[in-house]
Design a protein around this motif. Structure first.
Motif, PDB file in Angstrom:
ATOM      1  N   ALA A 162      15.932  14.160 -20.938  1.00  0.00           N
ATOM      2  CA  ALA A 162      16.560  15.329 -20.316  1.00  0.00           C
ATOM      3  C   ALA A 162      15.996  16.617 -20.902  1.00  0.00           C
ATOM      4  N   MET A 163      15.817  16.662 -22.207  1.00  0.00           N
ATOM      5  CA  MET A 163      15.250  17.852 -22.852  1.00  0.00           C
ATOM      6  C   MET A 163      13.796  18.054 -22.449  1.00  0.00           C
ATOM      7  N   PHE A 164      13.074  16.952 -22.256  1.00  0.00           N
ATOM      8  CA  PHE A 164      11.692  17.064 -21.782  1.00  0.00           C
ATOM      9  C   PHE A 164      11.667  17.600 -20.356  1.00  0.00           C
ATOM     10  N   GLY A 165      12.620  17.146 -19.541  1.00  0.00           N
ATOM     11  CA  GLY A 165      12.634  17.533 -18.139  1.00  0.00           C
ATOM     12  C   GLY A 165      12.717  19.028 -17.932  1.00  0.00           C
ATOM     13  N   GLU A 205      14.838  11.971 -11.242  1.00  0.00           N
ATOM     14  CA  GLU A 205      14.539  10.653 -10.668  1.00  0.00           C
ATOM     15  C   GLU A 205      15.299  10.404  -9.362  1.00  0.00           C
ATOM     16  N   GLN A 206      15.535  11.496  -8.614  1.00  0.00           N
ATOM     17  CA  GLN A 206      16.234  11.397  -7.330  1.00  0.00           C
ATOM     18  C   GLN A 206      15.331  11.885  -6.206  1.00  0.00           C
ATOM     19  N   ILE A 207      15.576  11.370  -4.993  1.00  0.00           N
ATOM     20  CA  ILE A 207      14.984  11.915  -3.773  1.00  0.00           C
ATOM     21  C   ILE A 207      16.147  12.370  -2.898  1.00  0.00           C
ATOM     22  N   LEU A 208      16.306  13.682  -2.761  1.00  0.00           N
ATOM     23  CA  LEU A 208      17.435  14.256  -2.043  1.00  0.00           C
ATOM     24  C   LEU A 208      17.073  14.500  -0.580  1.00  0.00           C
ATOM     25  N   ALA A 230      10.579  19.995 -11.986  1.00  0.00           N
ATOM     26  CA  ALA A 230      10.763  18.846 -11.087  1.00  0.00           C
ATOM     27  C   ALA A 230       9.733  17.756 -11.363  1.00  0.00           C
ATOM     28  N   ARG A 231       8.510  18.136 -11.665  1.00  0.00           N
ATOM     29  CA  ARG A 231       7.480  17.139 -11.983  1.00  0.00           C
ATOM     30  C   ARG A 231       7.814  16.407 -13.276  1.00  0.00           C
ATOM     31  N   ARG A 232       8.370  17.124 -14.228  1.00  0.00           N
ATOM     32  CA  ARG A 232       8.743  16.493 -15.498  1.00  0.00           C
ATOM     33  C   ARG A 232       9.931  15.547 -15.319  1.00  0.00           C
ATOM     34  N   MET A 233      10.764  15.809 -14.306  1.00  0.00           N
ATOM     35  CA  MET A 233      11.956  14.992 -14.059  1.00  0.00           C
ATOM     36  C   MET A 233      11.765  14.007 -12.916  1.00  0.00           C
TER      37      MET A 233
END
Length: 426
Positions: free
Chosen positions: A204-207, A241-244, A360-363
């Motif tokens: 989460a912190m990386f994201g 890690e979601q596709i909305l 978003a790329r990091r997450m």
């Protein structure tokens, strides 16, 4: 996080963007690592294809009773089965090297961000409100201690420097400020209130890019959780890690939480008072939207944060940060600075940033466009709506009275049980 394909296709543009942040060109080494990665992947694919075809040829050779050829093919397949894991390890190592290198590179500024080296090059966008005439204004910590409602010594005895104990009506005022902000953002600005975790994992912190570069500015527990430095971390990671579906965007969320920062780079700065604490309260705004709407959403978020100070009748100015003063993840940032009479200057109380698809790329946070094309990365935005501790400072200083009491802004009086003034208890 940057897209290596875009860097490969536009290396000059990428390096120009970094140069505006005062950084040296990075595309040559990134492209060199990526070329090694692609060469290893190509070599691995050839080996895997040959293993598969040779395995089929073994059966054919045996069917033709060509034992010599079958044995040679079996030996070749055995050798490939030994060699492929070695090359797979090379691939993993080079991909980790590329990922780690990209993770250390900040976002690229938008074209309309002013160039500059530090905060002295920030550009004023507007001023709202006129500072009150206050004769010989006292600092918030002097006011709080004189009222007997802010205790730094008690905090130091239990926790050390950069902590404070708020008491009585000042403690209630802090709570009132947070409640007022959350009510405003949820009832009038369309944000959904969230009560998120205060402890998060490395991912989460990386994201949101607090890690790896800013690890020294954070607090980490002995159980390998991080204390959030801002609710931006928890709120933005709601979509990791979601596709909305596109129809769910924009997603607007807010939270009022304690925040924790080590302030490792702030030695000697704001050592007195509540301006720079290890623990503080902040109301955070986060938006997740499509690339086409992110700049419009940025202006909207700024307006929501400014409205807090307008309702509190606190003078402020809004600044566009220059390239040298922007945060690591930001494409563009507005700072709102509130007037502090005791310092005779404006101080930051909110930062509102648009990050593009960098976080978003990091997450791996994406959305599916309504036209049913493949998923795209969302754009993320975050802003303080606003820092509660600094708003408390601003109210104490701007609403101080000659007798040492502090008037309560009209907007906060319902949250204070109708109280109009904070006075020292007799």
């Amino acid at each position: 996080m940057h897209d290596i394909r875009l860097i490969r296709d536009n290396p000059e543009m990428f390096d120009r963007g970094l140069a505006r942040r005062g950084l040296t060109p990075q595309s040559p080494r990134l492209i060199a690592v990526d070329e090694r990665r692609r060469e290893i992947i190509g070599r691995l694919q050839v080996m895997q294809e040959r293993r598969n075809s040779a395995s089929k040829e073994v059966g054919q050779a045996k069917a033709q009773k060509d034992e010599a050829r079958a044995e040679a093919l079996i030996a070749e397949v055995a050798q490939l089965k030994q060699d492929i894991p070695v090359v797979e390890f090379e691939q993993k190592a080079i991909e980790e090297e590329l990922h780690a290198t990209l993770a250390e590179i900040p976002n690229i500024p938008l074209e309309d961000v002013p160039d500059g080296k530090d905060e002295s090059d920030n550009v004023e966008l507007r001023r709202v409100g006129e500072p009150r005439e206050i004769h010989d204004p006292r600092a918030h910590y002097e006011l709080g201690e004189a009222l007997g409602l802010i205790d730094f010594e008690a905090a130091a005895r239990m926790s050390g420097a950069r902590f404070a104990v708020l008491k009585g009506q000042v403690a209630r005022l802090e709570r009132a400020l947070a409640s007022f902000m959350l009510d405003l953002h949820t009832s009038e600005h369309g944000y959904t209130e969230v009560a998120p975790p205060l402890l998060v994992r490395d991912e989460a912190m990386f994201g949101t890019a607090q890690l790896p570069k800013f690890a020294d500015d954070q607090f980490r527990t002995s159980f390998d959780f991080w204390l959030i430095p801002t609710a931006e971390v928890s709120l933005t990671n709601l979509v990791r890690e979601q596709i909305l579906p596109e129809e769910e965007l924009p997603l607007r969320v807010t939270a009022g939480t304690p925040c924790f920062r080590a302030e490792a780079g702030a030695a000697g700065r704001d050592t007195r008072g509540l301006i720079r604490q290890h623990q503080f309260t902040k109301v955070e705004l986060v938006s997740v939207t499509t690339p086409e709407k992110s700049l419009e959403e940025h202006e909207r978020m700024l307006g929501c944060a400014e409205e807090v100070l307008k309702r509190l009748d606190l003078p402020f100015r809004t600044m566009t940060l220059c390239t040298g003063d922007m945060g690591f993840s930001s494409q563009k940032t507005y700072d709102i600075e509130v007037w502090l009479p005791a310092q005779n200057t404006y101080r930051e109380i909110s930062s509102c940033s648009v990050c593009g698809d960098f976080q978003a790329r990091r997450m791996n946070a994406r959305y599916r466009p309504a036209d049913s094309k493949g998923p795209r990365f969302v754009h993320t935005l975050n802003g303080s709506g606003v820092a509660v501790g600094r708003a408390l400072v601003a109210v104490l200083e701007n609403y101080q009275q000659e007798d040492g009491s502090v008037a309560i802004p009209t907007a906060l009086q319902p949250y204070m049980g109708g109280l109009e003034k904070i006075e020292r208890a007799s």
